[in-house]
Design an enzyme around this catalytic site. Structure first.
Site, PDB file in Angstrom:
ATOM      1  N   ASN A 130      52.956  44.985  39.398  1.00  0.00           N
ATOM      2  CA  ASN A 130      54.222  45.073  39.639  1.00  0.00           C
ATOM      3  C   ASN A 130      54.782  44.387  40.987  1.00  0.00           C
ATOM      4  O   ASN A 130      56.089  44.152  41.301  1.00  0.00           O
ATOM      5  CB  ASN A 130      54.610  46.561  39.780  1.00  0.00           C
ATOM      6  CG  ASN A 130      54.818  46.856  38.413  1.00  0.00           C
ATOM      7  OD1 ASN A 130      55.687  46.439  37.311  1.00  0.00           O
ATOM      8  ND2 ASN A 130      53.965  47.983  37.936  1.00  0.00           N
ATOM      9  N   HIS A 170      41.944  39.373  38.025  1.00  0.00           N
ATOM     10  CA  HIS A 170      41.157  40.590  38.356  1.00  0.00           C
ATOM     11  C   HIS A 170      40.761  41.524  37.329  1.00  0.00           C
ATOM     12  O   HIS A 170      41.451  41.893  36.443  1.00  0.00           O
ATOM     13  CB  HIS A 170      41.522  41.420  39.378  1.00  0.00           C
ATOM     14  CG  HIS A 170      41.012  42.541  40.017  1.00  0.00           C
ATOM     15  ND1 HIS A 170      39.675  42.547  40.369  1.00  0.00           N
ATOM     16  CD2 HIS A 170      41.375  43.994  40.234  1.00  0.00           C
ATOM     17  CE1 HIS A 170      39.202  43.679  40.777  1.00  0.00           C
ATOM     18  NE2 HIS A 170      40.167  44.596  40.761  1.00  0.00           N
ATOM     19  N   CYS A 221      34.214  40.673  40.813  1.00  0.00           N
ATOM     20  CA  CYS A 221      34.967  41.561  39.881  1.00  0.00           C
ATOM     21  C   CYS A 221      34.586  41.964  38.437  1.00  0.00           C
ATOM     22  O   CYS A 221      34.305  42.892  38.193  1.00  0.00           O
ATOM     23  CB  CYS A 221      36.582  41.364  39.896  1.00  0.00           C
ATOM     24  SG  CYS A 221      37.083  40.134  39.167  1.00  0.00           S
ATOM     25  N   GLU A 236      60.002  42.557  31.907  1.00  0.00           N
ATOM     26  CA  GLU A 236      60.596  41.967  33.209  1.00  0.00           C
ATOM     27  C   GLU A 236      62.102  41.865  32.975  1.00  0.00           C
ATOM     28  O   GLU A 236      62.570  41.266  31.821  1.00  0.00           O
ATOM     29  CB  GLU A 236      60.040  40.579  33.572  1.00  0.00           C
ATOM     30  CG  GLU A 236      58.676  40.524  33.934  1.00  0.00           C
ATOM     31  CD  GLU A 236      58.374  41.105  35.063  1.00  0.00           C
ATOM     32  OE1 GLU A 236      59.141  41.383  35.843  1.00  0.00           O
ATOM     33  OE2 GLU A 236      57.255  41.316  35.414  1.00  0.00           O
ATOM     34  N   ASP A 261      56.140  41.650  43.869  1.00  0.00           N
ATOM     35  CA  ASP A 261      57.070  40.861  43.807  1.00  0.00           C
ATOM     36  C   ASP A 261      56.327  39.581  44.910  1.00  0.00           C
ATOM     37  O   ASP A 261      55.826  40.154  45.812  1.00  0.00           O
ATOM     38  CB  ASP A 261      58.336  41.209  44.445  1.00  0.00           C
ATOM     39  CG  ASP A 261      59.170  41.983  43.525  1.00  0.00           C
ATOM     40  OD1 ASP A 261      58.778  41.777  42.382  1.00  0.00           O
ATOM     41  OD2 ASP A 261      60.172  42.579  43.968  1.00  0.00           O
ATOM     42  N   GLU A 277      62.470  48.845  33.156  1.00  0.00           N
ATOM     43  CA  GLU A 277      61.832  48.321  34.344  1.00  0.00           C
ATOM     44  C   GLU A 277      62.299  48.617  35.742  1.00  0.00           C
ATOM     45  O   GLU A 277      61.656  48.902  36.688  1.00  0.00           O
ATOM     46  CB  GLU A 277      61.602  46.909  34.351  1.00  0.00           C
ATOM     47  CG  GLU A 277      60.563  46.337  35.359  1.00  0.00           C
ATOM     48  CD  GLU A 277      60.809  44.781  35.870  1.00  0.00           C
ATOM     49  OE1 GLU A 277      59.909  44.329  36.238  1.00  0.00           O
ATOM     50  OE2 GLU A 277      62.047  44.535  35.821  1.00  0.00           O
ATOM     51  N   TRP A 285      31.548  37.318  48.163  1.00  0.00           N
ATOM     52  CA  TRP A 285      32.510  35.958  47.431  1.00  0.00           C
ATOM     53  C   TRP A 285      32.413  34.909  48.607  1.00  0.00           C
ATOM     54  O   TRP A 285      33.180  33.921  48.431  1.00  0.00           O
ATOM     55  CB  TRP A 285      33.999  36.659  47.739  1.00  0.00           C
ATOM     56  CG  TRP A 285      34.285  37.633  46.433  1.00  0.00           C
ATOM     57  CD1 TRP A 285      35.145  37.276  45.644  1.00  0.00           C
ATOM     58  CD2 TRP A 285      34.137  38.994  46.534  1.00  0.00           C
ATOM     59  NE1 TRP A 285      35.291  38.303  44.671  1.00  0.00           N
ATOM     60  CE2 TRP A 285      34.561  39.435  45.328  1.00  0.00           C
ATOM     61  CE3 TRP A 285      33.275  39.954  47.298  1.00  0.00           C
ATOM     62  CZ2 TRP A 285      34.618  40.690  44.754  1.00  0.00           C
ATOM     63  CZ3 TRP A 285      33.213  41.307  46.770  1.00  0.00           C
ATOM     64  CH2 TRP A 285      33.953  41.634  45.615  1.00  0.00           C
TER      65      TRP A 285
END
Length: 733
Positions: free
Chosen positions: A445, A382, A323, A495, A447, A500, A288
């Protein structure tokens, strides 16, 4: 100098002696010679046994041609191979010619299949298939037809048999022993996984998905930003000459026991380690850094064929990959062996190595990002793979699509690999099940938590939590179309929904911790609207503020513009502004900032991504507001034109054209072009394309098979990456 780590020295090979009676068979390429005559120990009246009076084998026809019965029925007609290729759990046929008509009442013969060294019936590596009804083996056999001296035999490999290259013999039983055909490589048989067979662990009961995820050679890989998506074509090339042998070599190089190669779970897990070179001299070296002096830039590849053939011939890792290259080559491996597979892209993918569900952004007391203390990064996107299989090792309901990832990010059981992790288990927070579900769960997932750092004691206080930024969208290709399909709902519930919340609580029970604090929402909203920008353009960055309160608000804002790698890692800052915005009650305000190409062009890296982040502190309330925007700079296109009669074995021409639209020269430019079934990978080097000038490259090619296909071209140099073009054509027989 390259920034790559020195290669690990291979460990000395230790003998099996004292540990096992024989070495574990782990090579499909090696095999023991089988004797042409196995004596029963019965001695005849004089000299050697009189075998002339018994059935003799004159010829064995594997019926391997594309126009014969086997390959169309097994959907293997596209493989460029000199051998018969079939799928397990489904009957194939071969013809045996004897020296006289076959008499079922008097004659006994069997077709024998052997794989690897030290073949044993009990290990499933030696399979004798008899056509007699009282002598059935793990593979079913029957006489389909017997005419004159020719017997057509139908053989059905077990739906869980070993996948790989089997050696084929025909044996006749006599009172004195077993007489066999000699070893003949042309009779070698490749057995693959079978997504069409209900008894196979990779059975996929959807014609469109099966056609796409097993038989389609041309893919689309999505990148860029979730609301400004780009796509690159890719030639998976799973049917190209030599690719199947290269895939088997990968398992040999990993010393994977032959007996494990019928288990799709073990094959996928082993391959996720072997596709990267970190632990085991696997297929691809990740890089990279932007320095690709000693190999091919990841953005230069157009397909998997060249990579796999280079690896199998040189026996050394191929340079370089990121990737999407790992995912594309892994996809080729899986499809080539018959496991349904697809490449998926997750936009805003968290690289979580703390075992929690937080990506931390540290702010100083004024609301400005502290770049020295902010270490976590969010990949703009990704790519990983999904493969389809049952999971008898998990509770019912967790089979189907499994996430696997060959990009070396974190170790799993001591090696850089990931998966297979049940997508259904990830969606429901059941991340205790193997393999590596917590890592994939965090990728979609996490935050984004903004902390304010107290300068006096260094403590961190959460001031804003963005729970919807990471895992914003997961996409893959629509079966049978060059269109994208949003599969985010397969990874998580909407969301903010009750489902969830339940899932996140369940994940927390298994050790995935998230930020518990819920700082109050600021009464000032901040947004950076989408903009479409081409490489080299000047443009305007707009910040939109909205005061939802009944009182005036003053916001001190910090706006930072950075050139970033697609991994979210900052290369350099090219813009920094600190406006003060005064907002009347219930009013909105716009701030416009000019961004000049001369400020960012010289600093561009790799995939031309600009990342803008605005943070601010509301003077009256102390509340923090934030907004982030990735701007993917759009590159010019390549023109790809084909000419000539699109017919098998007729020469055609492809012309690639490009005009340098910039005010600077492009140096050390590579152009590559290839197309499945029509053109092997070819490339041309240009030392310089001066500003405003054009190139035209015409190359001949000869289609080897009929049907619709594509030619894909890419132009790549240090100053300009990911310039694509493609042409579609339908080749007539």
């Amino acid at each position: 100098m390259s920034n790559l780590e020195p290669a690990a020295q291979p460990l000395p090979q230790v003998s099996h002696r004292g540990r096992s009676a024989a070495p574990i068979a782990s090579s499909n390429a090696e095999g023991e010679e089988v004797p042409e005559f196995d004596s029963f120990g019965i001695i005849g009246p004089r000299g050697p046994p009189p075998l002339r009076e018994f059935l003799d084998i004159w010829d064995v026809n594997m019926l391997r041609r594309p126009d014969e019965v086997n390959t169309p029925q097994h959907s293997t007609h596209l493989y460029a191979s000199d051998h018969l290729i079939v799928r397990r759990g489904q009957e194939f046929q071969l013809k045996v010619t004897f020296d006289r008509p076959y008499k079922p009442s008097d004659d006994q013969f069997a077709v024998e299949f052997i794989i690897g060294g030290s073949p044993q019936f009990s290990k499933g590596t030696y399979i004798p298939v008899s056509v007699a009804k009282d002598r059935q083996s793990p593979w079913a056999g029957r006489v389909v037809d017997s005419t004159d001296n020719v017997v057509t035999v139908g053989i059905t490999p077990a739906p869980d048999c070993i996948v790989g290259k089997w050696r084929t013999y025909v044996a006749v039983v006599t009172p004195y022993g077993i007489r066999r055909t000699r070893r003949d490589e042309s009779r070698d048989l490749y057995v693959l996984f079978n997504a069409w067979a209900t008894g196979d662990s990779v059975f996929l009961d959807d014609d469109d998905e099966r056609e796409e995820c097993v038989l389609n050679e041309v893919g689309v890989i999505y990148h860029g930003a979730y609301d400004d998506m780009s796509e690159r074509p890719w030639n998976f090339g799973q049917f190209d000459y030599g690719v199947l042998d290269a895939c088997l070599f990968i398992m040999d190089k990993a010393a994977m026991p032959i007996t494990n190669r019928g288990d799709a779970i073990k094959v996928a897990r082993k391959a996720s380690a072997m596709l990267n070179s970190h632990d085991d001299d696997g297929v691809l070296v990740g890089n990279w850094s932007g320095d690709y002096t000693y190999g091919v830039a990841p953005t230069s590849w157009t397909g998997s064929t060249e990579i796999l053939l280079n690896y199998s011939s040189s026996k050394t890792p191929v340079c370089y990959a990121q990737c999407w290259v790992y995912a594309a080559v892994f996809n080729t491996f899986l499809r080539c062996l018959g496991i349904p597979a697809r490449v998926v892209t997750n936009f805003y993918s968290a690289h979580d190595n703390d075992g929690n569900l937080k990506t931390d952004v540290i702010l100083d007391e004024n609301g400005r990002i502290d770049k020295h203390r902010t270490k976590d990064s969010i990949w703009n996107y990704h790519c990983w793979n999904e493969c389809y299989m049952s999971r008898p090792d998990l509770p019912q309901g967790f089979g189907g699509w499994q996430a696997v990832d060959a990009t070396p990010q974190e170790t799993s059981d001591g090696m850089y690999r990931c998966g297979p992790a049940s997508v259904q288990a990830i969606k429901h927070g059941q991340i205790c099940f193997p393999f590596d579900a917590p890592f994939v769960f965090a990728e979609v997932n996490s935050d984004v938590v903004f902390y304010s750092r107290n300068p006096r004691d260094g403590t961190l206080e959460p001031v804003k939590v963005n729970s919807s930024h990471v895992g914003r969208m997961v996409v893959t290709k629509v079966p049978g179309q060059d269109a994208r399909r949003d599969i985010t709902d397969q990874y998580k519930f909407p969301e903010g929904s009750p489902e969830e919340r339940t899932v996140l609580e369940k994940a927390e029970e298994y050790g995935c911790h998230r930020e518990k604090a819920t700082p109050p929402e600021a009464d000032v909203e901040l947004d950076m609207p989408l903009m479409e920008v081409r490489v080299g353009d000047d443009f305007e960055l707009k910040l939109e503020f909205n005061n939802t309160s009944d009182q005036a608000r003053t916001v001190d804002v910090y706006v930072s513009g950075n050139v970033v790698y697609y991994t979210g890692v900052t290369s350099s800052e090219f813009l920094f502004k600190t406006p003060r915005v005064i907002l009347d009650p219930k009013k909105a305000e716009k701030q416009v900032m000019a961004v000049r190409s001369q400020d960012y062009m010289r600093k561009l890296v790799e995939q031309a991504n600009l990342h803008f982040i605005a943070t601010g502190k509301v003077k009256e309330t102390g509340q923090i507001i934030t907004s982030m925007r990735v701007v993917t700079l759009h590159t010019p296109k390549l023109s790809v034109e084909v000419s000539g009669l699109a017919k098998v074995s007729e020469e055609m021409m492809v012309t690639v054209e490009f005009t340098n639209p910039f005010k600077f020269n492009l140096e050390d430019v590579y152009v590559r072009v290839e197309g499945p079934g029509v053109m092997p990978p070819k490339y041309k080097h240009y030392s310089m394309i001066t500003a405003g000038s054009s190139l035209m490259w015409t190359e001949g090619f000869t289609p080897r098979r009929a049907g619709p296909t594509k030619l894909m071209a890419i132009l790549d140099c240090a100053a300009l990456r990911q310039v694509y073009g493609q042409a579609q054509l339908t080749v007539k027989p």
